[in-house]
Design a protein around this motif. Structure first.
Motif, mmCIF file in Angstrom:
data_model
loop_
_atom_site.group_PDB
_atom_site.id
_atom_site.type_symbol
_atom_site.label_atom_id
_atom_site.label_comp_id
_atom_site.label_asym_id
_atom_site.label_seq_id
_atom_site.Cartn_x
_atom_site.Cartn_y
_atom_site.Cartn_z
ATOM 1 N N UNK A 35 2.088 -13.257 6.066
ATOM 2 C CA UNK A 35 1.838 -14.014 7.467
ATOM 3 C C UNK A 35 0.478 -13.317 8.190
ATOM 4 N N UNK A 36 0.348 -11.987 8.241
ATOM 5 C CA UNK A 36 -0.566 -11.178 8.726
ATOM 6 C C UNK A 36 -1.779 -11.018 7.734
ATOM 7 N N UNK A 37 -1.698 -11.724 6.599
ATOM 8 C CA UNK A 37 -2.895 -11.785 5.725
ATOM 9 C C UNK A 37 -3.006 -10.252 5.055
ATOM 10 N N UNK A 38 -1.975 -9.496 4.913
ATOM 11 C CA UNK A 38 -2.218 -8.168 4.264
ATOM 12 C C UNK A 38 -2.448 -8.134 2.869
ATOM 13 N N UNK A 39 -2.131 -9.326 2.169
ATOM 14 C CA UNK A 39 -2.212 -9.612 0.780
ATOM 15 C C UNK A 39 -3.832 -9.687 0.540
ATOM 16 N N UNK A 40 -4.570 -10.040 1.611
ATOM 17 C CA UNK A 40 -6.123 -10.454 1.376
ATOM 18 C C UNK A 40 -6.802 -9.017 1.891
ATOM 19 N N UNK A 41 -6.249 -8.009 2.098
ATOM 20 C CA UNK A 41 -6.860 -6.676 2.420
ATOM 21 C C UNK A 41 -7.476 -5.978 1.286
#
Length: 206
Positions: A35-41
């Motif tokens: 949800x926080x987009x950590x997978x796109x970091x």
């Protein structure tokens, strides 16, 4: 080893359930907040170029992605209890069934949810609602096939519990939550009975 997962995401749950069935200890879990987009970091993309979970970090520093590949690796390290087939023949039939469940049931559920549920909008842009609804209809066709199979045999791939049961269970549970899919309420008594049996296994509580 470290396993990068995301709470409530069905693919990481498949690996977690596989690990629990194996009784494997010592794999550290690291949460990745979708949800926080950590997978796109950048840090996670170094582990998973396509920004996916789960990912298994091996002791030698390599990263192994894709649920089935991770499970195959762990099956090789920890061959018992066997979950992917003993003989080449059983492995082929287990893989066939597991792939059918993954591609046509699990995949359809994911497409339906990602394109129709407003809570998944941040992860799926643009959403195509008509496509999502059509996928939901196809999911039920596949579920009816699986219901018929389970009327002839106790487990998804035959006479014993395998990785195919894990894939199907995680798919059905995800659909229960976000599609409000209840097999028994839609005339699929065999699928419902199987789901309830699998839900009693300790691994289903991970």
């Amino acid at each position: 080893m470290k396993l990068y997962v995301s709470p409530r995401a069905p693919n990481p749950r498949r690996v977690q359930m596989f690990i629990a069935e194996k009784g494997i200890r010592g794999i550290e879990e690291v949460a990745v907040d979708l949800v926080k987009g950590e997978h796109r970091s950048s840090d996670h993309r170094a582990r998973s170029p396509l920004a996916k979970v789960p990912v298994l970090e091996l002791d030698d520093g390599r990263y192994l992605g894709e649920t089935r590949a991770i499970c195959s690796y762990l099956e090789g390290l920890y061959p018992e209890p066997n979950l992917m087939g003993d003989s080449f023949e059983e492995r082929a039939f287990v893989e066939m069934t597991d792939r059918r469940v993954e591609l046509y049931l699990f995949g359809g559920i994911m497409n339906c949810v990602r394109h129709t549920h407003p809570g998944l909008a941040p992860l799926e842009q643009p959403q195509f609602e008509d496509f999502g609804r059509s996928q939901g209809e196809k999911v039920r066709e596949v579920a009816r096939w699986l219901d018929e199979e389970l009327g002839r045999q106790p487990f998804v791939a035959g006479e014993r519990f395998t990785i195919a049961d894990i894939t199907a269970f995680c798919a059905i549970e995800f659909a229960r939550g976000l599609m409000r899919f209840r097999p028994g309420a839609e005339g699929m008594a065999n699928l419902q009975d199987w789901r309830d049996r699998i839900a009693e296994r300790p691994s289903a509580r991970v």
